[in-house]
Design a protein around this motif. Structure first.
Motif, PDB file in Angstrom:
ATOM      1  N   VAL A  66       7.203   7.013  -0.886  1.00  0.00           N
ATOM      2  CA  VAL A  66       6.543   5.791  -0.429  1.00  0.00           C
ATOM      3  C   VAL A  66       5.319   6.247   0.357  1.00  0.00           C
ATOM      4  O   VAL A  66       5.435   7.022   1.313  1.00  0.00           O
ATOM      5  CB  VAL A  66       7.460   4.939   0.465  1.00  0.00           C
ATOM      6  N   LYS A 104       0.366   0.164   1.181  1.00  0.00           N
ATOM      7  CA  LYS A 104       1.744   0.643   1.142  1.00  0.00           C
ATOM      8  C   LYS A 104       2.245   0.553  -0.292  1.00  0.00           C
ATOM      9  O   LYS A 104       2.178  -0.505  -0.917  1.00  0.00           O
ATOM     10  CB  LYS A 104       2.655  -0.156   2.066  1.00  0.00           C
ATOM     11  N   SER A 105       2.730   1.666  -0.793  1.00  0.00           N
ATOM     12  CA  SER A 105       3.154   1.713  -2.191  1.00  0.00           C
ATOM     13  C   SER A 105       4.476   0.978  -2.396  1.00  0.00           C
ATOM     14  O   SER A 105       5.325   0.918  -1.506  1.00  0.00           O
ATOM     15  CB  SER A 105       3.286   3.163  -2.664  1.00  0.00           C
ATOM     16  N   THR A 106       4.619   0.421  -3.587  1.00  0.00           N
ATOM     17  CA  THR A 106       5.857  -0.233  -3.990  1.00  0.00           C
ATOM     18  C   THR A 106       6.496   0.485  -5.172  1.00  0.00           C
ATOM     19  O   THR A 106       7.648   0.235  -5.502  1.00  0.00           O
ATOM     20  CB  THR A 106       5.590  -1.699  -4.381  1.00  0.00           C
ATOM     21  N   SER A 107       5.730   1.382  -5.801  1.00  0.00           N
ATOM     22  CA  SER A 107       6.253   2.131  -6.948  1.00  0.00           C
ATOM     23  C   SER A 107       5.470   3.428  -7.101  1.00  0.00           C
ATOM     24  O   SER A 107       4.249   3.458  -6.911  1.00  0.00           O
ATOM     25  CB  SER A 107       6.129   1.291  -8.230  1.00  0.00           C
ATOM     26  N   GLY A 120       0.918  -0.438  -5.396  1.00  0.00           N
ATOM     27  CA  GLY A 120       1.184  -0.839  -4.019  1.00  0.00           C
ATOM     28  C   GLY A 120       0.343  -2.019  -3.590  1.00  0.00           C
ATOM     29  O   GLY A 120      -0.483  -2.531  -4.360  1.00  0.00           O
ATOM     30  N   ASP A 121       0.567  -2.450  -2.372  1.00  0.00           N
ATOM     31  CA  ASP A 121      -0.154  -3.593  -1.810  1.00  0.00           C
ATOM     32  C   ASP A 121      -1.304  -3.102  -0.950  1.00  0.00           C
ATOM     33  O   ASP A 121      -1.094  -2.370   0.026  1.00  0.00           O
ATOM     34  CB  ASP A 121       0.784  -4.457  -0.978  1.00  0.00           C
ATOM     35  N   PRO A 130      -1.812  -6.627  -5.056  1.00  0.00           N
ATOM     36  CA  PRO A 130      -1.264  -5.403  -5.648  1.00  0.00           C
ATOM     37  C   PRO A 130      -2.351  -4.655  -6.416  1.00  0.00           C
ATOM     38  O   PRO A 130      -3.193  -5.271  -7.075  1.00  0.00           O
ATOM     39  CB  PRO A 130      -0.176  -5.924  -6.592  1.00  0.00           C
ATOM     40  N   LYS A 199      13.209  -1.088   6.902  1.00  0.00           N
ATOM     41  CA  LYS A 199      13.063  -2.114   5.875  1.00  0.00           C
ATOM     42  C   LYS A 199      13.729  -3.397   6.367  1.00  0.00           C
ATOM     43  O   LYS A 199      14.675  -3.349   7.111  1.00  0.00           O
ATOM     44  CB  LYS A 199      13.730  -1.683   4.569  1.00  0.00           C
TER      45      LYS A 199
END
Length: 199
Positions: A66, A104-107, A120-121, A130, A199
């Motif tokens: 992440v 911030k990454s989501t994948s 990420g966002d 995104p 989280k």
């Protein structure tokens, strides 16, 4: 029995959280920058002098990484004081109202070899959207130094966004291309203490 199962599940969740390890950026070997085209003629490079970045991962190979980044808009630098002032103004970033840029990454998915697809966002100018970027991960490798051994990794990120998607600039600022090329690279060092993932 249900109470026992719940306790085991809770213990597993806590253990997983504390298994997360942080990797911090070495700013002496890192850069967060961008490139735009001026008057559709020539490229202009810029960067943010003040920023912070980290990687959080539970897996030793960082394949579940992440990635988080925060940059200070007021630290923007294009080697031209007048241009920097204009970029900070309400015409573009409006740094007084929106002083930070965050990601911030989501994948983080492997494509092949050292290449990854990073999703990420991105939050900029008060707008969160995104984005999908390309990433190259080198390492982790164990390095020898006077203080002993330390694990390090190199990460390079690139991609293109449209500033208009984030409300940065307008049709009256068309002297600068709508498309902005993002470029970030850094060396990250593994921290010795495990950290809990929030989280």
């Amino acid at each position: 029995m249900k109470a026992f199962v719940f306790s085991v599940a809770a213990l597993f969740a806590v253990s997983t959280a504390y298994a997360q390890t942080a990797w911090t950026v070495d700013k002496a070997h890192a850069k967060v920058g961008f490139t735009v085209t001026h008057l559709m003629l020539t490229e202009v490079d810029g960067n943010f002098k003040n920023y912070d970045a980290k990687i959080t991962s539970a897996k030793p190979d960082l394949s579940d990484a992440v990635i988080e980044l925060t940059a200070d808009i007021n630290s923007i630098n294009t080697d031209n004081e007048r241009r920097d002032g204009h970029l900070k103004s309400p015409d573009f970033f409006d740094a007084a109202k929106y002083p930070t840029l965050t990601f911030k990454s989501t994948s983080f998915q492997k494509v092949e070899g050292k290449k990854y697809k990073l999703v990420g966002d991105l939050t900029m100018h008060g707008v969160t959207k995104p984005v999908t970027l390309d990433a190259v991960l080198v390492g982790p490798v164990t390095m020898e130094n006077p203080r002993g051994k330390q694990e390090k990794a190199g990460l390079k990120i690139s991609g293109t966004i449209k500033r208009s998607d984030f409300g940065v600039g307008s049709s009256s600022t068309a002297v600068v291309s709508d498309e902005v090329e993002l470029k970030a690279a850094g060396e990250f060092a593994k921290q010795t203490a495990a950290v809990a993932e929030s989280k």
